[in-house]
Design a protein around this motif. Sequence first.
Motif, PDB file in Angstrom:
ATOM      1  N   ALA A 301       0.851  -1.198   0.000  1.00 51.73           N
ATOM      2  CA  ALA A 301       0.000   0.000   0.000  1.00 51.73           C
ATOM      3  C   ALA A 301       0.880   1.240   0.000  1.00 51.73           C
ATOM      4  CB  ALA A 301      -0.911   0.010   1.221  1.00 51.73           C
ATOM      5  N   CYS A 302       0.423   2.279  -0.668  1.00 50.84           N
ATOM      6  CA  CYS A 302       1.182   3.525  -0.701  1.00 50.84           C
ATOM      7  C   CYS A 302       0.259   4.694  -1.008  1.00 50.84           C
ATOM      8  CB  CYS A 302       2.283   3.447  -1.752  1.00 50.84           C
ATOM      9  SG  CYS A 302       1.669   3.100  -3.394  1.00 50.84           S
ATOM     10  N   GLY A 303       0.732   5.878  -0.730  1.00 50.30           N
ATOM     11  CA  GLY A 303      -0.055   7.080  -0.987  1.00 50.30           C
ATOM     12  C   GLY A 303      -1.148   7.246   0.045  1.00 50.30           C
ATOM     13  N   ASN A 304      -2.222   7.910  -0.347  1.00 44.72           N
ATOM     14  CA  ASN A 304      -3.248   8.276   0.629  1.00 44.72           C
ATOM     15  C   ASN A 304      -4.098   7.113   1.129  1.00 44.72           C
ATOM     16  OD1 ASN A 304      -2.371  10.864   0.605  1.00 44.72           O
ATOM     17  ND2 ASN A 304      -4.130  11.726  -0.488  1.00 44.72           N
ATOM     18  N   VAL A 305      -4.007   5.961   0.492  1.00 49.44           N
ATOM     19  CA  VAL A 305      -4.734   4.812   1.037  1.00 49.44           C
ATOM     20  C   VAL A 305      -3.975   4.261   2.248  1.00 49.44           C
ATOM     21  CG1 VAL A 305      -3.672   2.947  -0.330  1.00 49.44           C
ATOM     22  CG2 VAL A 305      -6.047   2.747   0.411  1.00 49.44           C
ATOM     23  N   LEU A 306      -2.690   4.599   2.315  1.00 42.37           N
ATOM     24  CA  LEU A 306      -1.862   4.154   3.436  1.00 42.37           C
ATOM     25  C   LEU A 306      -1.922   5.180   4.567  1.00 42.37           C
ATOM     26  CD1 LEU A 306       0.271   2.338   4.731  1.00 42.37           C
ATOM     27  CD2 LEU A 306       1.999   3.513   3.363  1.00 42.37           C
ATOM     28  N   GLN A 307      -1.667   6.420   4.221  1.00 45.41           N
ATOM     29  CA  GLN A 307      -1.740   7.521   5.186  1.00 45.41           C
ATOM     30  C   GLN A 307      -2.048   8.779   4.369  1.00 45.41           C
ATOM     31  OE1 GLN A 307       2.045   8.666   6.892  1.00 45.41           O
ATOM     32  NE2 GLN A 307       3.188   7.982   5.106  1.00 45.41           N
ATOM     33  N   VAL A 308      -2.863   9.636   4.909  1.00 42.78           N
ATOM     34  CA  VAL A 308      -3.222  10.834   4.165  1.00 42.78           C
ATOM     35  C   VAL A 308      -2.035  11.791   4.187  1.00 42.78           C
ATOM     36  CG1 VAL A 308      -4.768  12.800   4.039  1.00 42.78           C
ATOM     37  CG2 VAL A 308      -5.669  10.545   4.629  1.00 42.78           C
ATOM     38  N   HIS A 309      -1.558  12.119   2.991  1.00 42.38           N
ATOM     39  CA  HIS A 309      -0.394  13.006   2.855  1.00 42.38           C
ATOM     40  C   HIS A 309      -0.855  14.452   2.685  1.00 42.38           C
ATOM     41  CE1 HIS A 309       2.799   9.917   1.832  1.00 42.38           C
ATOM     42  NE2 HIS A 309       1.692   9.201   1.794  1.00 42.38           N
ATOM     43  N   ASP A 310       0.052  15.398   2.932  1.00 39.62           N
ATOM     44  CA  ASP A 310      -0.289  16.768   2.559  1.00 39.62           C
ATOM     45  C   ASP A 310       0.465  17.218   1.313  1.00 39.62           C
ATOM     46  OD1 ASP A 310       0.570  16.836   5.779  1.00 39.62           O
ATOM     47  OD2 ASP A 310       2.146  17.385   4.352  1.00 39.62           O
ATOM     48  N   LEU A 311       1.554  16.520   0.939  1.00 34.38           N
ATOM     49  CA  LEU A 311       2.300  16.891  -0.263  1.00 34.38           C
ATOM     50  C   LEU A 311       2.371  15.707  -1.219  1.00 34.38           C
ATOM     51  CD1 LEU A 311       5.268  18.927   1.287  1.00 34.38           C
ATOM     52  CD2 LEU A 311       3.196  19.812   0.198  1.00 34.38           C
ATOM     53  N   VAL A 312       2.033  15.966  -2.468  1.00 35.35           N
ATOM     54  CA  VAL A 312       2.006  14.877  -3.451  1.00 35.35           C
ATOM     55  C   VAL A 312       3.417  14.363  -3.714  1.00 35.35           C
ATOM     56  CG1 VAL A 312       2.141  16.352  -5.501  1.00 35.35           C
ATOM     57  CG2 VAL A 312       0.997  14.154  -5.650  1.00 35.35           C
ATOM     58  N   ASP A 313       4.408  15.224  -3.543  1.00 39.01           N
ATOM     59  CA  ASP A 313       5.797  14.820  -3.783  1.00 39.01           C
ATOM     60  C   ASP A 313       6.165  13.588  -2.952  1.00 39.01           C
ATOM     61  OD1 ASP A 313       5.237  17.754  -3.844  1.00 39.01           O
ATOM     62  OD2 ASP A 313       7.161  17.786  -4.912  1.00 39.01           O
ATOM     63  N   PHE A 314       5.681  13.579  -1.699  1.00 40.00           N
ATOM     64  CA  PHE A 314       5.999  12.445  -0.833  1.00 40.00           C
ATOM     65  C   PHE A 314       5.172  11.217  -1.191  1.00 40.00           C
ATOM     66  CE2 PHE A 314       7.289  15.868   2.395  1.00 40.00           C
ATOM     67  CZ  PHE A 314       8.597  15.864   1.922  1.00 40.00           C
TER      68      PHE A 314
END
Lengths: 431, 503
Positions: A301-314
């Motif tokens: 899993a990665c991205g916002n399904v894993l944890q909600v990010h505030d920067l798309v770069d990460f």
Amino acid sequence: MDKKIEFAVAVIGAGPAGLAAAAGAAGAGAKSVVVIDRDNRAGGILNQCIHDGFGLHRYNESLSGPEYAEREKQVLLNYETAGKITILSETFVQDLIPESYGFPLAVMSTGSFRIIRAATVILAMGCRERTAGAISLPGTRPAGILTAGTAQRLMNIQNINVGRRAVIIGSGDIGLIMARRLTLEGAEVAAVTDIQPYPGGLDRNVRQCLHDFNIPLLLSTGVVKVHGNKRVEGITVAQLDSKNRLNLQTSTYIPCDTILLSVGLIPEHELARSAGAALDPATQGPVVDQHLMTTVPGLFACGNVLQVHDLVDFVSEEAEYAGACAAEMALNQFRSTGRVIQSGNTILPIKVGSNLRYVLPHTISKPGRVTLSMRVTAPEINFRVCVARLEKSDNRILLTKTFTRVSPSEMLRFAFNCDTVEPLEVYGESF
Amino acid sequence: MKIYDAVIVGAGVIGCAAARTLAQTNLSILVIEKEPDTGFGISSKNSGVVHSGIHYTPGTNRAVCNVRGNQMMEDLCSELCVPFKRTGKITVAFTEEQTQSLTKLLEQGKANGVPGIRLIDREKMEKLQPGIVGTTAIYTPSTGIVSPYELTIALAESAYANGVEFKFNHTVRSIDIPDRQKKYFLLHTETNTFSAKVIINAAGLGSADIARMAGIDEYTLYPCRGEYYVLDKRLKEALNLLIYPVPGAHDSGLGIHLTNTVDGNILIGPSNEYIIDDEDTATTIDIMETLREEGHHLLPSLSSTDFIRSFAGIRPKLAPPEEGGFRDFVIESRRDVRGFINLIGIESPGLTASPAIAEQVKELVGQLLPLRDRKDFIQGRPVIHNTPFLKKRFSDCSHDEKKTLISQNPDYGSIVCRCEEITLAEIKTAAARTIGPVTFAGIKYRTRAMMGRCQGGFCLQRLTEILRESFGITVDTQTLKGPGTELFTGPLRPSSCPLGKES
């Protein structure tokens, strides 16, 4: 039924996470990657984010959402041409139930229903917005109440005007962006409110989207009642006292025809749950090890399904890594022969210590470089995060990172070279 | 002007049930409804419970129609392809006083002819619902659940298929009763006048007002609001059957309880609060907090993310606040205003009682007009029965069934609402079979789109496109639930290319 593994890696979702995961997998040598996306155009939510500010870390310039998506899609294009990546758009994954031999995915699109099989799967479905129902918005339920992201899509993709005078509940980033967007389109934004004493979105968005347009931000403010039986007519808000109860004596009625909600994002974890992956109640996303693999072997899993990010770069960075790990696992062996990456290693949990809401990854299975990401529970100044051995001892602290300011709205993310096989704790403290 | 044999005021579950039952005869029938669709009032905002009939005094309309309606419901739902489930219910006593009330309820239930009713002990309670609290309970195996809006829609569709006419968005403003000059009733709406030999007043919260328009001023309705929470389907397995507390003697409702819905959600509610404005379906902070607490108490596995929606419905009560409790349903053919049939104060168990009330209405109409049963009456809903697999939701189909459906109609492969797994084919059929104007709420009640955990966050924008592209409804005329509830203010800016399409 044909049990042939068609794909080394299946990526679910073609937003920023899915695109980077697919590129990461192909880059790590996966010869057959399939990306399954429900939209008609890859890019996910980036396509509706026509403002700039994307890519400052990854591309050293400020791009709009669609521009950022184009850059990511360019990377994929070569792999697509080489036949290594296939994108299935307007396609839904119906279910995902791990079997002993790969993952069968039931996928459907207009006129088609079939089962495809992949050795490993990467979840990259992003998140959804919390709704009026989820926050128990009191009062009536008339037309004119939308989540901020839905309004953003309606305006920016579908050319639909959502209202003339709005109040935005919640100061998450999308809410702040939409406050500016509505203003630029000639609508009036009467106020942005938040129940917290601090804004929910990034500082730069508060400055650029509210302050620059003289839009009032009402903090420690909750909703008393939504008015209007047909279309929204107004909203009554009041301040919260020290016990977080509404102080009705401070009730203020604000006339408006539109209410937008920006009150949090929830990972789209349904497929993870149905596949049997353990979920973290703090992130609402799956529990993962340092390779971003869930508790279901072969499921990443990665991205916002894993944890909600505030920067798309990460998001992109995280997803590329997940893609590489999934590819490595698929290349070594299929999951039926064991957990290749983790074989021979004990899985060590990372304890979430004081002042932190969560820490990712949840476990470490092998010494090496680990990217830690976390959020604090409250805003602080002069703050440090310590990575330490769980066992109390004199030399327990392995790494300290200091920050002049931290806020729950900004994810902290740094690398840690893990050379121990002892259980760890990550905690934060002011100094 | 066409003279209808019967005009029914109100297209709620009572009006639609009456329309369908009368459609079995030779009568010409018109239903007038102020909302743009059937069941937009109280019929769609309740627990959806098919009650057994233990709560009401033997011999009253309430008791008789409840028990009879419960008997009729299963066959009716199967004829109309409406989801119905006989879950059973336990009414639990916690205190000594409540245990005594249980005995009274048991006797009352038996006198009302409630089948299978019995007292059960802790052991049996535990067997029916593991983890249940309370000392003793009444078990009524005949209690069931139904989708209240689907039932109302199905009754209307069946009536419509049999020639009943509907006028939506028409509010009856005044009524002229027959006199020496004219033989018929005249019903005036803002824009039209309709004429009728018989009027059936099934106007729910507005029924006392409609009666007053005919000079009958003895009825007053006291709106009494009930708030609910809808819980995520994740908890669907948590509740085997319905669990109610024993109501107090002066309670105006049956107490806060957990109810399964036929769609797999659980409802918590309803509260009980007399209000002034009979359109005030607002939810309130205090009551929602009480419901949340009650929910956590009754369902310990509940998490804060499981609350997906709250709503409120309003009971049209004949009993004023100072009296409390329940008064009997008014089901009467007026002697002073010959041809005027009143159905007033039909609150709970009105949904259950609806087919039985419709039978009584037919009898009353038969005393006024000569009735002949039609031989060509269509039992079911042609629109559903003639569409393969529509009897079952796509989401309930197996992989093989889904494959077959998609091969027959490619639109089944296109998901519109991903939470509830509703396909383009189902949305298009729903819009096409809507009798009145197409609204988002109407699509929602017909398909369940927008009813899942994301509450339309994903599908609202898709529905907008479908209604525009396939049904020619422009964005500025798309409404949530009729005139005044426009969802959008129009296109953001003039565009030479079609909305939402890239040039």
